[in-house]
Design an enzyme around this catalytic site. Sequence first.
Site, PDB file in Angstrom:
ATOM      1  N   PRO A   1      -1.974 -49.884  24.136  1.00 34.36           N
ATOM      2  CG  PRO A   1      -1.581 -51.175  22.360  1.00 34.36           C
ATOM      3  CD  PRO A   1      -0.947 -50.921  23.681  1.00 34.36           C
ATOM      4  CG  MET A   2      -5.809 -50.016  26.665  1.00 34.21           C
ATOM      5  SD  MET A   2      -6.173 -49.459  28.527  1.00 34.21           S
ATOM      6  CE  MET A   2      -5.440 -48.104  28.754  1.00 34.21           C
TER       7      MET A   2
ATOM      8  CD  GLN B   1      -1.814 -52.474  18.996  1.00 30.28           C
ATOM      9  OE1 GLN B   1      -3.043 -52.216  18.994  1.00 30.28           O
ATOM     10  NE2 GLN B   1      -1.168 -53.360  19.627  1.00 30.28           N
TER      11      GLN B   1
ATOM     12  CB  CYS C   1      -7.086 -57.791  19.196  1.00 30.13           C
ATOM     13  SG  CYS C   1      -8.795 -57.603  19.579  1.00 30.13           S
TER      14      CYS C   1
ATOM     15  CE  LYS D   1      -0.699 -55.003  24.457  1.00 34.16           C
ATOM     16  NZ  LYS D   1      -2.233 -55.469  24.393  1.00 34.16           N
TER      17      LYS D   1
ATOM     18  CG  ASN E   1       0.136 -55.863  28.694  1.00 34.19           C
ATOM     19  OD1 ASN E   1      -0.514 -56.373  27.916  1.00 34.19           O
ATOM     20  ND2 ASN E   1      -0.144 -54.665  29.210  1.00 34.19           N
TER      21      ASN E   1
ATOM     22  CG  ASP F   1      -3.305 -59.336  35.546  1.00 32.24           C
ATOM     23  OD1 ASP F   1      -4.338 -58.829  35.082  1.00 32.24           O
ATOM     24  OD2 ASP F   1      -3.543 -60.606  35.990  1.00 32.24           O
TER      25      ASP F   1
ATOM     26  N   GLY G   1      -1.937 -51.120  31.138  1.00 31.67           N
ATOM     27  CA  GLY G   1      -3.240 -50.549  30.561  1.00 31.67           C
ATOM     28  C   GLY G   1      -4.121 -50.265  31.392  1.00 31.67           C
ATOM     29  NE  ARG G   2      -7.026 -55.042  32.489  1.00 33.86           N
ATOM     30  CZ  ARG G   2      -7.033 -56.258  32.826  1.00 33.86           C
ATOM     31  NH1 ARG G   2      -8.265 -56.753  32.905  1.00 33.86           N
ATOM     32  NH2 ARG G   2      -6.035 -57.188  32.798  1.00 33.86           N
TER      33      ARG G   2
HETATM   34  C1  LIG Z   1     -10.601 -51.048  27.121  1.00 29.82           C
HETATM   35  C2  LIG Z   1      -9.352 -51.981  26.345  1.00 29.82           C
HETATM   36  C3  LIG Z   1      -9.131 -51.682  25.043  1.00 29.82           C
HETATM   37  C4  LIG Z   1      -8.282 -52.391  24.713  1.00 29.82           C
HETATM   38  N1  LIG Z   1      -7.578 -52.166  23.280  1.00 29.82           N
HETATM   39  C5  LIG Z   1      -6.556 -52.581  22.811  1.00 29.82           C
HETATM   40  C6  LIG Z   1      -6.156 -52.397  21.722  1.00 29.82           C
HETATM   41  O1  LIG Z   1      -6.640 -51.632  20.831  1.00 29.82           O
HETATM   42  N2  LIG Z   1      -4.983 -52.789  21.098  1.00 29.82           N
HETATM   43  C7  LIG Z   1      -4.217 -53.908  22.047  1.00 29.82           C
HETATM   44  O2  LIG Z   1      -3.134 -54.305  21.592  1.00 29.82           O
HETATM   45  N3  LIG Z   1      -4.570 -54.199  23.220  1.00 29.82           N
HETATM   46  C8  LIG Z   1      -5.389 -53.695  23.626  1.00 29.82           C
HETATM   47  N4  LIG Z   1      -6.216 -53.921  25.015  1.00 29.82           N
HETATM   48  C9  LIG Z   1      -5.350 -54.786  25.824  1.00 29.82           C
HETATM   49  C10 LIG Z   1      -4.193 -54.002  26.435  1.00 29.82           C
HETATM   50  O3  LIG Z   1      -3.568 -53.240  25.779  1.00 29.82           O
HETATM   51  C11 LIG Z   1      -3.400 -54.882  27.475  1.00 29.82           C
HETATM   52  O4  LIG Z   1      -2.703 -55.797  26.836  1.00 29.82           O
HETATM   53  C12 LIG Z   1      -4.331 -55.502  28.601  1.00 29.82           C
HETATM   54  O5  LIG Z   1      -5.381 -54.723  28.918  1.00 29.82           O
HETATM   55  C13 LIG Z   1      -3.643 -56.170  29.786  1.00 29.82           C
HETATM   56  O6  LIG Z   1      -2.944 -55.136  30.566  1.00 29.82           O
HETATM   57  P1  LIG Z   1      -3.385 -54.433  31.769  1.00 29.82           P
HETATM   58  O7  LIG Z   1      -3.480 -55.693  32.773  1.00 29.82           O
HETATM   59  O8  LIG Z   1      -2.378 -53.543  32.315  1.00 29.82           O
HETATM   60  O9  LIG Z   1      -4.661 -53.790  31.505  1.00 29.82           O
HETATM   61  C14 LIG Z   1      -7.238 -53.185  25.517  1.00 29.82           C
HETATM   62  C15 LIG Z   1      -7.578 -53.407  26.838  1.00 29.82           C
HETATM   63  C16 LIG Z   1      -8.465 -52.734  27.540  1.00 29.82           C
HETATM   64  C17 LIG Z   1      -9.016 -52.752  28.773  1.00 29.82           C
END
Ligand SMILES: Cc1cc2nc3c(=O)[nH]c(=O)nc-3n(C[C@H](O)[C@H](O)[C@H](O)COP(=O)(O)O)c2cc1C
Length: 331
Positions: A18-19, A72, A102, A141, A204, A206, A228-229
């Site tokens: 979720p992002m 979510q 969050c 999460k 989750n 990196d 995510g990213r």
């Molecule tokens: C732009 C952005 C928005 C995010 N929004 C949410 C969100 O709405 N809900 C959530 O549980 N995590 C959110 N996250 C966290 C990501 O879901 C994830 O846990 C975090 O980026 C680490 O994973 P990654 O390294 O694969 O990016 C967000 C992250 C980013 C970068």
Amino acid sequence: MVKIDNIELPDFPLLLAPMEDVSDPPFRALCKEQGADVVYTEFVSSEGLIRNAAKSVMKLDIYEKERPVGIQIFGANLDSMLQTIDIVSASKPDIIDINFGCPVKKVVSKGAGAGILKDICLMEQLTAEMVKRTNIPVTVKTRLGWDHDSIKIVEVAERLQDVGCKAIAIHGRTRAQMYKGDADWKPIAEVKNNPRMHIPVFGNGDITSPEKAMEMRDSYGLDGAMIGRASIGNPWFFKQVKHFFKTGEHLAPITLEERVDAARRHLQMAIDWKGEILGVFETRRHYTNYFKGIPHFKEYRMKMVTSDDSKDVFAAFDEVLEKFAGHQFTE
Ligand SMILES: Cc1cc2nc3c(=O)[nH]c(=O)nc-3n(C[C@H](O)[C@H](O)[C@H](O)COP(=O)(O)O)c2cc1C
């Protein structure tokens, strides 16, 4: 096979994280087409939903083609969260996911998101009540803990499982870390290795390359990876990881045609979903990533991000196809 309640997923499923402002229906659809096994909406505020705030309600839009899809939600007030469960259930998602991770101040200060990591009893109680309220599987999460000195994720995960949580995704950082430092997957592996755990444990944080995804699978033994990213501007990441798992080799770089096609479809789906003005405006932020690595691209990027009329943006895509035909991407 991995199962979230009755939802059957392939071995080591890849989940789109979720992002906020990223995981909307067009982006989710693109990731799904490229191999994401489960997709999640961005987080939706329970307080916004129960007040019928248009912005929150729109986030409940889900489409058949993206299933299985999780909505979510976040909040810390039991009454609001229960009302939210009723509202969200009406949208018929496959999963309802609770955001207990969050780190943002305005969320945490209300005790929601990672704020709840300071009150594990409330975390357990909220989860238990929400599970009782709906037939839709409820998942969580979260992060490793509030800070380095309070990591109790093994116990937390077990307690959530015991009150009916059907899967847990863990970001390998504490709230105090925000996004700093490296994600630590060891404590997530400890959760998985707890002999009492039987629900899927997803890792989750990196996963930036197919090799990293493989490391999470083979060295940490987790049930799947939430990404995510690495998917932002690269919805192909899911298929790149799957190809690497299958062959041990990297997929050929994504071609210009595939990139233009994704940009076009992204824009069209956004317009279909939220109309011309918002569709054009809100898709702008994705183009830079789609066309990363093309030299002297500024003129075209400017057209894409300053035009208010979708016809001009589509025309810019056509120009790019012509002008940069044969460009070799390196990744
Ligand atoms: C732009 C952005 C928005 C995010 N929004 C949410 C969100 O709405 N809900 C959530 O549980 N995590 C959110 N996250 C966290 C990501 O879901 C994830 O846990 C975090 O980026 C680490 O994973 P990654 O390294 O694969 O990016 C967000 C992250 C980013 C970068």
